[in-house]
Design an enzyme around this catalytic site. Structure first.
Site, mmCIF file in Angstrom:
data_model
loop_
_atom_site.group_PDB
_atom_site.id
_atom_site.type_symbol
_atom_site.label_atom_id
_atom_site.label_comp_id
_atom_site.label_asym_id
_atom_site.label_seq_id
_atom_site.Cartn_x
_atom_site.Cartn_y
_atom_site.Cartn_z
ATOM 1 N N ASP A 237 -27.808 23.060 -16.376
ATOM 2 C CA ASP A 237 -28.060 24.229 -17.223
ATOM 3 C C ASP A 237 -28.631 25.347 -16.349
ATOM 4 O OD1 ASP A 237 -28.254 25.666 -19.623
ATOM 5 O OD2 ASP A 237 -30.285 24.926 -20.039
ATOM 6 N N HIS A 238 -28.108 26.543 -16.493
ATOM 7 C CA HIS A 238 -28.586 27.702 -15.724
ATOM 8 C C HIS A 238 -28.610 27.471 -14.214
ATOM 9 C CE1 HIS A 238 -29.593 30.272 -19.133
ATOM 10 N NE2 HIS A 238 -30.063 29.190 -19.726
ATOM 11 N N ASP B 292 -24.966 30.814 -14.484
ATOM 12 C CA ASP B 292 -25.524 31.942 -15.239
ATOM 13 C C ASP B 292 -25.513 33.193 -14.360
ATOM 14 O OD1 ASP B 292 -26.939 33.809 -16.617
ATOM 15 O OD2 ASP B 292 -28.782 32.631 -16.804
ATOM 16 N N HIS C 9 -34.076 32.614 -26.053
ATOM 17 C CA HIS C 9 -34.644 31.376 -25.506
ATOM 18 C C HIS C 9 -36.109 31.190 -25.926
ATOM 19 C CE1 HIS C 9 -31.468 31.880 -22.267
ATOM 20 N NE2 HIS C 9 -31.380 30.586 -22.481
ATOM 21 N N HIS D 101 -27.217 29.486 -26.542
ATOM 22 C CA HIS D 101 -28.486 29.105 -25.900
ATOM 23 C C HIS D 101 -29.606 29.523 -26.847
ATOM 24 C CE1 HIS D 101 -27.313 28.381 -21.500
ATOM 25 N NE2 HIS D 101 -26.197 28.399 -22.199
ATOM 26 N N ASN E 259 -27.582 24.770 -27.551
ATOM 27 C CA ASN E 259 -28.613 24.225 -26.673
ATOM 28 C C ASN E 259 -29.930 24.142 -27.442
ATOM 29 O OD1 ASN E 259 -26.653 24.396 -24.745
ATOM 30 N ND2 ASN E 259 -27.780 25.770 -23.383
ATOM 31 N N THR F 208 -36.721 23.898 -26.839
ATOM 32 C CA THR F 208 -38.086 24.097 -27.339
ATOM 33 C C THR F 208 -38.429 23.177 -28.514
ATOM 34 O OG1 THR F 208 -37.928 26.378 -26.627
ATOM 35 C CG2 THR F 208 -39.680 25.864 -28.195
HETATM 36 ZN ZN LIG Z 1 -30.210 29.093 -21.686
#
Ligand SMILES: [Zn+2]
Length: 276
Positions: A82-83, A104, A174, A202, A225, A228
């Site tokens: 991811d990223h 990204d 995010h 995301h 995604n 959190t």
């Molecule tokens: Zn993200």
């Protein structure tokens, strides 16, 4: 062995009207619980190693952990970076056994984002690995603001990069700890009208559960995604387990108590994406 690529799990989701969760992992305890949750719900799952996960554990180790879990799983498991911010990040993930990489380039001007994403998508595909790109910028709660995805840019990005999935900025943010936001449906429809590439949200933790459910069924969004929301659930049960017995110092015995509650929290997340 049920190791899968991102394309393997997102194409059926696109055709059949459901979404797959990209669950942000931080370590062995949560990734193991997420696979157990996916097995209990009978759905595929994408295990994601993002920047903070990689800061804690080397990618080479994470690749082995993801693949080990996939080998024993009864459902498809994607090992996803991811990223990734550079070609080297993505190359290291491919060399470490990941089956999917997200590049990204969303902070870059569109021409640079397209050119770099294209190079990484080609590299990934040559290795039998999937690639996710991002067009538009998804901001951070309390930090950088978002820049919404322009549908024409999205169409160009999809065609010129050859990505397997495209992350878009449509009101998502995010690191949101509440679900008071909501996604910009007209913008999603405008993007869907000009491209068939599976779309990715995301910052899924900030999307109301009912909207996750309806978009999983009724849009080209095939991946949400979630970080959190499950990190909060894990933190909460960990704190309770630590406080339960002040004399206890063996962390394995403490962490054991997080497993079942984290599985339950992940199952609740996965259920909304099933399209039922
Ligand atoms: Zn993200």
């Amino acid at each position: 062995m049920t190791l899968a690529t991102l394309a393997d799990v997102l194409q059926p989701a696109l055709k059949q009207g459901y979404a797959v969760a990209g669950l942000v992992t931080l370590g062995w305890e949560d990734m193991r619980a997420y696979v157990a949750a996916a097995e209990a719900e009978g759905v595929p799952v994408i295990l994601q190693a993002g920047p903070s996960c990689r800061e804690h554990t080397p990618l080479t180790v994470l690749g082995k952990m993801f693949r080990h879990l996939a080998e024993d799983a009864s459902v498809p498991v994607v090992a996803h970076l991811d990223h990734g911010y550079t070609l080297d990040d993505c190359r290291e993930a491919i060399d470490s056994g990941f089956t999917s990489v997200m590049f990204d380039g969303s902070r870059k001007p569109i021409d640079a984002n397209i050119a770099e994403t294209r190079t990484i998508a080609d590299l990934a595909h040559a290795a039998g690995v999937s690639c996710e790109g991002e067009i538009g910028f998804v901001g951070y709660s309390g930090g950088e603001g978002s820049s919404g995805t322009d549908p024409e840019d999205a169409a160009r990005f999809a065609t010129e990069t050859g990505v397997d999935a495209m992350a878009i900025s449509v009101g998502n943010v995010h690191l949101q700890q509440d679900k008071e936001g909501g996604l910009d449906i007209p913008r999603i429809r405008a993007i869907e009208a000009v491209t068939n590439v599976p779309l990715v949200i995301h910052g899924g933790s900030g999307v109301p559960v009912e909207q996750r459910r309806s978009l999983a069924q009724g849009s080209n969004i095939c991946k949400f995604n979630i970080g959190t929301e499950l990190r909060m659930a894990f933190g909460h049960v960990l704190r309770e387990a630590v406080n339960r017995d002040p004399a206890r110092f063996d962390r394995v015995s403490i962490l054991k108590e997080t497993h079942d509650p984290v599985v339950d929290a992940a199952r609740r997340v996965l259920r909304a994406f099933k399209g039922e």
